[in-house]
Design a protein around this motif. Structure first.
Motif, PDB file in Angstrom:
ATOM      1  N   LEU A 151       0.802  -1.256  -0.033  1.00 12.40           N
ATOM      2  CA  LEU A 151      -0.054  -0.208  -0.047  1.00 12.40           C
ATOM      3  C   LEU A 151       0.948   1.283  -0.109  1.00 12.40           C
ATOM      4  CD1 LEU A 151      -3.057   0.573   0.092  1.00 12.40           C
ATOM      5  CD2 LEU A 151      -2.991   0.640   2.490  1.00 12.40           C
ATOM      6  N   LEU A 152       2.210   1.054   0.380  1.00 18.65           N
ATOM      7  CA  LEU A 152       2.934   2.474   0.534  1.00 18.65           C
ATOM      8  C   LEU A 152       4.061   2.224  -0.308  1.00 18.65           C
ATOM      9  CD1 LEU A 152       2.947   2.615   4.509  1.00 18.65           C
ATOM     10  CD2 LEU A 152       1.707   3.757   2.744  1.00 18.65           C
ATOM     11  N   ASP A 153       4.306   1.162  -1.212  1.00 17.91           N
ATOM     12  CA  ASP A 153       5.730   1.055  -1.895  1.00 17.91           C
ATOM     13  C   ASP A 153       5.779   2.219  -2.978  1.00 17.91           C
ATOM     14  OD1 ASP A 153       7.085  -0.263  -4.423  1.00 17.91           O
ATOM     15  OD2 ASP A 153       7.430  -1.416  -2.453  1.00 17.91           O
ATOM     16  N   ARG A 154       6.840   2.757  -3.030  1.00 17.27           N
ATOM     17  CA  ARG A 154       7.014   4.227  -3.886  1.00 17.27           C
ATOM     18  C   ARG A 154       6.845   3.611  -5.269  1.00 17.27           C
ATOM     19  NH1 ARG A 154      11.367   6.043  -6.881  1.00 17.27           N
ATOM     20  NH2 ARG A 154      12.845   4.186  -6.195  1.00 17.27           N
TER      21      ARG A 154
ATOM     22  N   PHE B 295       9.259   8.815 -13.892  1.00 19.00           N
ATOM     23  CA  PHE B 295       8.593   7.981 -13.161  1.00 19.00           C
ATOM     24  C   PHE B 295       7.878   9.056 -11.956  1.00 19.00           C
ATOM     25  CE2 PHE B 295       8.079   5.159  -9.418  1.00 19.00           C
ATOM     26  CZ  PHE B 295       7.312   4.182 -10.246  1.00 19.00           C
ATOM     27  N   TRP B 296       6.758   8.863 -11.956  1.00 17.29           N
ATOM     28  CA  TRP B 296       5.875   9.586 -10.757  1.00 17.29           C
ATOM     29  C   TRP B 296       5.995   8.383  -9.515  1.00 17.29           C
ATOM     30  CZ3 TRP B 296       4.215  14.511 -11.031  1.00 17.29           C
ATOM     31  CH2 TRP B 296       4.427  15.065 -12.070  1.00 17.29           C
ATOM     32  N   ASN B 297       6.572   8.819  -8.537  1.00 21.31           N
ATOM     33  CA  ASN B 297       6.546   8.198  -7.470  1.00 21.31           C
ATOM     34  C   ASN B 297       5.350   8.177  -6.437  1.00 21.31           C
ATOM     35  OD1 ASN B 297       9.966   7.735  -7.302  1.00 21.31           O
ATOM     36  ND2 ASN B 297       9.409   9.486  -8.070  1.00 21.31           N
ATOM     37  N   PHE B 298       5.021   6.821  -5.879  1.00 27.17           N
ATOM     38  CA  PHE B 298       3.984   6.753  -4.866  1.00 27.17           C
ATOM     39  C   PHE B 298       4.543   7.354  -3.613  1.00 27.17           C
ATOM     40  CE2 PHE B 298       1.162   4.790  -2.198  1.00 27.17           C
ATOM     41  CZ  PHE B 298      -0.011   4.876  -2.783  1.00 27.17           C
ATOM     42  N   SER B 299       3.748   8.301  -3.061  1.00 24.34           N
ATOM     43  CA  SER B 299       4.323   8.741  -1.746  1.00 24.34           C
ATOM     44  C   SER B 299       3.075   9.366  -1.166  1.00 24.34           C
ATOM     45  CB  SER B 299       5.410   9.780  -1.982  1.00 24.34           C
ATOM     46  OG  SER B 299       5.822  10.084  -0.778  1.00 24.34           O
ATOM     47  N   GLY B 300       3.441   9.949   0.056  1.00 23.55           N
ATOM     48  CA  GLY B 300       2.193  10.957   0.837  1.00 23.55           C
ATOM     49  C   GLY B 300       1.813  11.629  -0.302  1.00 23.55           C
TER      50      GLY B 300
ATOM     51  N   GLY C 174      14.193   8.828 -14.623  1.00 22.61           N
ATOM     52  CA  GLY C 174      14.645   7.142 -14.754  1.00 22.61           C
ATOM     53  C   GLY C 174      13.163   6.301 -14.463  1.00 22.61           C
ATOM     54  N   ASP C 175      13.394   5.162 -14.241  1.00 23.59           N
ATOM     55  CA  ASP C 175      12.488   4.081 -14.190  1.00 23.59           C
ATOM     56  C   ASP C 175      12.300   3.898 -12.504  1.00 23.59           C
ATOM     57  OD1 ASP C 175      14.355   2.387 -13.525  1.00 23.59           O
ATOM     58  OD2 ASP C 175      14.127   1.306 -15.462  1.00 23.59           O
ATOM     59  N   ALA C 176      11.159   2.831 -12.295  1.00 21.69           N
ATOM     60  CA  ALA C 176      10.913   2.640 -10.751  1.00 21.69           C
ATOM     61  C   ALA C 176      12.057   2.035 -10.298  1.00 21.69           C
ATOM     62  CB  ALA C 176       9.693   1.737 -11.027  1.00 21.69           C
ATOM     63  N   SER C 177      13.025   1.387 -10.933  1.00 28.18           N
ATOM     64  CA  SER C 177      14.215   0.746 -10.216  1.00 28.18           C
ATOM     65  C   SER C 177      15.121   1.808  -9.618  1.00 28.18           C
ATOM     66  CB  SER C 177      14.873  -0.369 -11.079  1.00 28.18           C
ATOM     67  OG  SER C 177      15.595   0.659 -12.140  1.00 28.18           O
TER      68      SER C 177
ATOM     69  N   VAL D  71      15.942   3.797  -7.178  1.00 28.96           N
ATOM     70  CA  VAL D  71      15.545   3.796  -5.656  1.00 28.96           C
ATOM     71  C   VAL D  71      15.808   5.294  -4.976  1.00 28.96           C
ATOM     72  CG1 VAL D  71      15.841   2.914  -3.384  1.00 28.96           C
ATOM     73  CG2 VAL D  71      16.102   1.429  -5.483  1.00 28.96           C
ATOM     74  N   ASN D  72      17.045   5.964  -5.450  1.00 30.63           N
ATOM     75  CA  ASN D  72      17.339   7.136  -4.679  1.00 30.63           C
ATOM     76  C   ASN D  72      17.197   8.451  -5.581  1.00 30.63           C
ATOM     77  OD1 ASN D  72      18.575   5.770  -2.387  1.00 30.63           O
ATOM     78  ND2 ASN D  72      20.241   5.119  -3.568  1.00 30.63           N
ATOM     79  N   ALA D  73      16.006   8.275  -6.364  1.00 36.15           N
ATOM     80  CA  ALA D  73      15.516   9.036  -7.374  1.00 36.15           C
ATOM     81  C   ALA D  73      15.602  10.644  -6.491  1.00 36.15           C
ATOM     82  CB  ALA D  73      14.267   8.785  -8.034  1.00 36.15           C
ATOM     83  N   LYS D  74      15.911  11.665  -7.246  1.00 35.38           N
ATOM     84  CA  LYS D  74      15.726  13.079  -6.648  1.00 35.38           C
ATOM     85  C   LYS D  74      14.594  13.530  -7.445  1.00 35.38           C
ATOM     86  CE  LYS D  74      17.672  17.790  -6.955  1.00 35.38           C
ATOM     87  NZ  LYS D  74      18.958  18.461  -7.513  1.00 35.38           N
ATOM     88  N   PRO D  75      13.643  14.242  -6.829  1.00 33.75           N
ATOM     89  CA  PRO D  75      12.391  14.868  -7.419  1.00 33.75           C
ATOM     90  C   PRO D  75      12.978  15.997  -8.576  1.00 33.75           C
ATOM     91  CG  PRO D  75      12.056  14.926  -5.093  1.00 33.75           C
ATOM     92  CD  PRO D  75      13.624  14.499  -5.200  1.00 33.75           C
ATOM     93  N   SER D  76      12.486  15.684  -9.583  1.00 33.04           N
ATOM     94  CA  SER D  76      12.666  16.620 -10.851  1.00 33.04           C
ATOM     95  C   SER D  76      11.998  16.173 -12.097  1.00 33.04           C
ATOM     96  CB  SER D  76      14.262  16.364 -11.344  1.00 33.04           C
ATOM     97  OG  SER D  76      14.480  15.140 -11.769  1.00 33.04           O
ATOM     98  N   LEU D  77      11.647  17.128 -12.943  1.00 36.67           N
ATOM     99  CA  LEU D  77      10.660  17.139 -14.136  1.00 36.67           C
ATOM    100  C   LEU D  77      11.416  17.635 -15.075  1.00 36.67           C
ATOM    101  CD1 LEU D  77       8.473  15.726 -15.599  1.00 36.67           C
ATOM    102  CD2 LEU D  77       7.140  17.798 -14.673  1.00 36.67           C
ATOM    103  N   PRO D  78      12.471  17.201 -15.818  1.00 34.97           N
ATOM    104  CA  PRO D  78      13.131  17.947 -16.888  1.00 34.97           C
ATOM    105  C   PRO D  78      11.979  17.931 -18.216  1.00 34.97           C
ATOM    106  CG  PRO D  78      13.875  15.683 -16.771  1.00 34.97           C
ATOM    107  CD  PRO D  78      12.909  15.969 -15.628  1.00 34.97           C
ATOM    108  N   MET D  79      11.995  19.105 -18.794  1.00 34.88           N
ATOM    109  CA  MET D  79      10.926  19.470 -20.009  1.00 34.88           C
ATOM    110  C   MET D  79      11.661  20.505 -20.787  1.00 34.88           C
ATOM    111  SD  MET D  79       6.940  19.572 -18.385  1.00 34.88           S
ATOM    112  CE  MET D  79       6.325  19.293 -19.734  1.00 34.88           C
ATOM    113  N   ARG D  80      11.231  20.308 -21.972  1.00 34.08           N
ATOM    114  CA  ARG D  80      11.805  21.154 -23.128  1.00 34.08           C
ATOM    115  C   ARG D  80      10.669  22.374 -23.358  1.00 34.08           C
ATOM    116  NH1 ARG D  80      15.481  19.750 -26.522  1.00 34.08           N
ATOM    117  NH2 ARG D  80      14.390  20.691 -28.203  1.00 34.08           N
ATOM    118  N   VAL D  81      11.198  23.641 -23.165  1.00 35.88           N
ATOM    119  CA  VAL D  81      10.649  24.874 -22.872  1.00 35.88           C
ATOM    120  C   VAL D  81      10.969  25.865 -24.019  1.00 35.88           C
ATOM    121  CG1 VAL D  81       9.682  26.817 -21.645  1.00 35.88           C
ATOM    122  CG2 VAL D  81      10.207  24.657 -20.532  1.00 35.88           C
ATOM    123  N   GLY D  82       9.954  26.186 -24.776  1.00 37.49           N
ATOM    124  CA  GLY D  82      10.405  27.387 -25.974  1.00 37.49           C
ATOM    125  C   GLY D  82       9.404  28.575 -26.117  1.00 37.49           C
TER     126      GLY D  82
END
Length: 552
Positions: free
Chosen positions: A50-53, A517-522, A529-532, A534-545
């Motif tokens: 139920l809580l797995d990231r 990857f959107w992490n399951f959390s509170g 990266g993908d679900a594997s 584990v130590n993923a830093k929150p970020s969302l790189p996007m191309r902006v013009g």
């Protein structure tokens, strides 16, 4: 004689612990007849699933698709839990019998440690009294006054991004989660607290509060199970002793969480002292502050001064509200905005249609409150994002006494008989599936898992309106309902709409080549990266013009 007394006390203590936490192993329960998945382990039951990231999303999807609104889960050490997304049962839990189904003890006590005795750290009458004083600050009249402040901050964001993409021959990769987090913090800072955290100029914020809040969800995910021990240690000894013991815990995530909490609390104290001095000096001093005294905290402090003595909040609770505002208003809104931009990048035709609606309404000017709330496609995009990708997936409740949960539709028990209601014993952990309710195909239709803003441009299916979903917002459970509904949901909606209007008027958004990857959390958050990872830093790189008017 003394030894006998100690022996007796020890026997009584051990007996009480065994009865409280292990009686479910030997005592039959009405929940045993409710269908549910098998336990993964005696130590954790289904709680880890139920809580797995990484895999929490698939487990929720399984529960939503496989069971008719109510599911028996196995908790730690053989305890029984109930997962609920049946609308009638949810109404009883969060509205009708909300004082029977109270916030879980671990949630209240940990939030009291994290943020002080604010709205997230109080229960019952105490919580109701706080909301009574806070509610006027979130009225529509005050929300209207927030729009100019929102626009000022939004234009700073536009200038900052424009400076990074101007004169570039191609779209530039930017971390939009970082920019949305900084913007949300500055919005709650200026409009909520009358304080500026971040001028939105440098590539990274100088203020440590933003860093602390963005680190909160990944850190708390690392201590999910330790957090559940807090109800048993928060009343132990003095605060000084507990602090000393906390410093001795050899867990990096615990120490990081301590630093995060300290950072937010120090900032709250600084802002509070500044506002208190201004109020003591009079209207002129208040008018010279950021927000000119129209911010939510100034309104709250003034209301508190004018309230009857029995209704006033003590200083510690006012500080608790500030810490709660800073956290709750930044992380949820910034992640919801990030998700909206992510979806618009995946659906360029929706992005362009929304942009044209905004440009036609704005005509080169900032949009006022009445126009903002009346743009149909903007509203549809926001509602659909908050439906399908609610930032908070579930909340936990504890039954304070035996209770009966009626069901909107009968459920076939394991004994083969149909159940129209379920007896929930005292001390049962009940999980309210907010996201499951929003994605329930029985209510929203077979396309419930599709992001379709157009569904909000025509009348909703009868199955939605007849379900009587008890959420405070648009037949959705995203902002909860009842006495613990999100008090700032109108504030959050306006933030999203102002920021989206300003950004889409000026920029285009595309996915980067990096997997997200959107992490399951509170509160859900994206990482590269993908679900594997584990130590993923929150970020969302996007191309902006830069958006070129007249182009498609």
């Amino acid at each position: 004689m003394v030894i006998s007394l100690w022996q007796g006390a020890a026997i009584c203590g051990v007996s009480w612990l065994l009865w409280k936490y292990f009686r479910q192993l030997v005592v039959m329960s009405s929940l045993d007849n409710v269908p549910g998945p098998p336990s993964r382990s005696f130590l954790y039951g289904n709680l880890k699933q139920l809580l797995d990231r990484r895999d929490g999303w698939s487990f929720l999807r399984y529960l939503t698709d496989s069971y008719p609104g109510v599911v028996k889960l196995n908790g730690p050490l053989g305890r029984r839990m109930l997962y609920v997304f049946d609308p009638t049962a949810m109404h009883n839990i969060i509205v009708k019998d909300q004082y029977v189904f109270e916030e879980s003890e671990f949630f209240i006590k940990s939030n009291r440690l994290f943020f002080g005795p604010g709205l997230l750290g109080t229960l019952g009458e105490h919580h109701r009294r706080q909301r009574k004083l806070l509610n006027p600050a979130f009225s529509i009249a005050h929300m209207r006054r927030m729009i100019p402040i929102f626009n000022v901050v939004g234009h700073k964001l536009v200038e900052a991004i424009e400076g990074r993409v101007r004169d570039k021959s191609a779209a530039v990769e930017l971390d939009m989660l970082s920019w949305m987090g900084r913007t949300a913090l500055e919005l709650i800072g200026q409009a909520g607290l009358g304080y500026s955290f971040d001028p939105l100029v440098d590539d990274t914020p100088a203020d440590q509060v933003g860093h602390a809040i963005k680190a909160f969800q990944p850190t708390i995910t690392d201590i999910h199970f330790l957090r559940r021990l807090l109800p048993y240690v928060t009343d132990f000894g003095t605060p000084v002793l507990r602090r000393k013991l906390l410093e001795l815990v050899p867990n990096p995530a615990v120490q990081k969480m301590k630093d995060i909490v300290d950072t937010i609390w120090r900032q709250s104290e600084e802002i509070y002292e500044s506002k208190k001095r201004a109020l003591e000096q009079g209207d002129e001093a208040v008018a010279q502050q950021i927000g000119e005294g129209k911010d939510l905290m100034s309104i709250l402090l003034q209301a508190n001064m004018n309230a009857a003595e029995e209704d006033r909040l003590p200083e510690e609770e006012l500080l608790g509200q500030m810490s709660t505002f800073i956290f709750a208003a930044m992380d949820t809104t910034s992640n919801a905005l990030s998700m909206t931009l992510f979806l618009l990048a995946q659906h360029p035709e929706v992005q362009e249609k929304l942009r044209q609606e905004i440009l036609e309404a704005a005509k080169g000017e900032d949009l006022g409150y009445d126009t903002l709330v009346s743009l149909p496609y903007l509203d549809a995009v926001c509602r659909e994002t908050l439906r399908l990708h609610a930032p908070v997936a579930q909340v936990f409740r504890d039954t304070r006494e035996d209770a009966v949960l009626p069901l909107s539709q009968p459920v076939r028990g394991l004994d083969g008989k149909m159940m129209h209601e379920i007896l929930v014993p005292k001390d049962t952990v009940v999980v309210v599936g907010l996201l499951s309710s929003n994605q329930n195909k029985q209510i929203w239709g077979e396309d419930a898992l599709e992001w379709k803003p157009e569904r909000w441009l025509s009348p909703l299916p009868e199955s939605v309106t007849e379900a009587k979903i008890p959420g405070v917002y648009s037949n959705l459970m995203t902002f909860l309902g009842g006495g613990r509904a999100c008090i700032g949901f109108k504030f959050s909606q306006l933030e999203m709409k102002v920021v989206l209007c300003l950004l889409l008027s000026k920029f285009t958004f595309e996915l980067s080549s990096k997997p997200i990857f959107w992490n399951f959390s509170g509160i859900r958050y994206p990482s590269v990266g993908d679900a594997s990872n584990v130590n993923a830093k929150p970020s969302l790189p996007m191309r902006v013009g830069l958006y070129k008017r007249g182009s498609t």
